[in-house]
Design an enzyme around this catalytic site. Structure first.
Site, PDB file in Angstrom:
ATOM      1  N   SER A  16       0.722  -1.065   0.198  1.00 37.30           N
ATOM      2  CA  SER A  16      -0.165  -0.105  -0.046  1.00 37.30           C
ATOM      3  C   SER A  16       0.842   1.222  -0.203  1.00 37.30           C
ATOM      4  CB  SER A  16      -1.023  -0.313   1.199  1.00 37.30           C
ATOM      5  OG  SER A  16      -2.332   1.280   1.279  1.00 37.30           O
ATOM      6  N   HIS A  43      -2.816  -0.826  -2.426  1.00 36.91           N
ATOM      7  CA  HIS A  43      -3.437  -0.120  -2.765  1.00 36.91           C
ATOM      8  C   HIS A  43      -4.214   1.271  -4.206  1.00 36.91           C
ATOM      9  CE1 HIS A  43      -4.562  -1.942   0.987  1.00 36.91           C
ATOM     10  NE2 HIS A  43      -5.194  -2.869   0.363  1.00 36.91           N
ATOM     11  N   ASP A 136      -4.885  -4.815   6.207  1.00 39.75           N
ATOM     12  CA  ASP A 136      -5.112  -6.139   4.687  1.00 39.75           C
ATOM     13  C   ASP A 136      -3.545  -6.575   4.781  1.00 39.75           C
ATOM     14  OD1 ASP A 136      -5.653  -7.108   2.750  1.00 39.75           O
ATOM     15  OD2 ASP A 136      -5.777  -5.702   1.335  1.00 39.75           O
TER      16      ASP A 136
END
Length: 194
Positions: A16, A43, A136
């Site tokens: 991310s 992401h 995540d």
């Protein structure tokens, strides 16, 4: 793939915040004869198209593309999840794209890629969690390890976003925490039956 070949093997990577820098260290280091597919979830904002395949295509020895629904996963290819779609691995080693609900506010979600890939590839999967600012990927990496695969995490001290690697190590204590150069070396030494 014929039955007498080694089991299909793959690498899955999740990142991310700070992903461009981390992937920019890892992916260009993979040689042109790297024998496995690499599936990547970053992401990214849901609107529009991801520019990641174009960004990395000129920097990598391997072919780089945006994943397409139902396409066969080929060795030696880097697949990026498209914007606003979950990237999943089917049991027959094809890609599935899903617009199901976001996971931890993210679509694509790292957990879903890792969990589906762990089901498909089992002990032949290597999962890598890089820098990021959410948890995540933590459950997904644990699923990789529980399936007998290899779990790697970017050393949080070297990550721009420490939340993701710390969460992954917390959920998957057997994962190896390595700096980016060490992860790169590890990946280059992988073979389909290693």
């Amino acid at each position: 793939m014929s039955e007498d070949q080694t089991d299909p093997a793959a690498v899955v990577i999740g990142a991310s915040v700070g992903a461009i820098g981390a992937l920019g260290t890892l992916l260009p280091e993979l040689p042109a004869d790297f024998p496995m597919p690499v599936l990547v979830v970053v992401h990214i904002p849901p609107e529009g198209r991801s520019s990641l395949p174009e960004l990395f295509a000129s920097r990598c020895a391997l072919p780089v593309k945006e994943a397409e629904d139902k396409e066969e996963i080929l060795p030696g290819t880097i697949y990026f999840a498209p914007a606003n779609y979950h990237l999943l691995v089917e049991p027959d080693f094809r890609i599935a794209l899903s617009n199901e609900e976001p996971v931890l506010f993210s679509r694509p979600a790292i957990d879903l890629l890792f969990e589906s890939a762990a089901d498909a590839y089992g002990t032949s999967l290597t999962g890598v969690i890089l820098t990021g600012a959410s948890s995540d990927g933590a459950h997904g990496l644990a699923a990789v390890a529980q399936s007998g695969g290899t779990a790697l995490v970017q050393d949080p001290a070297t990550a721009e976003g420490q939340v993701m690697p710390l969460a992954a190590l917390d959920a998957c204590p057997q994962a190896r925490a390595l700096g980016l150069p060490q992860i790169s070396t590890f990946l280059r030494q992988l073979t389909p039956n290693s």
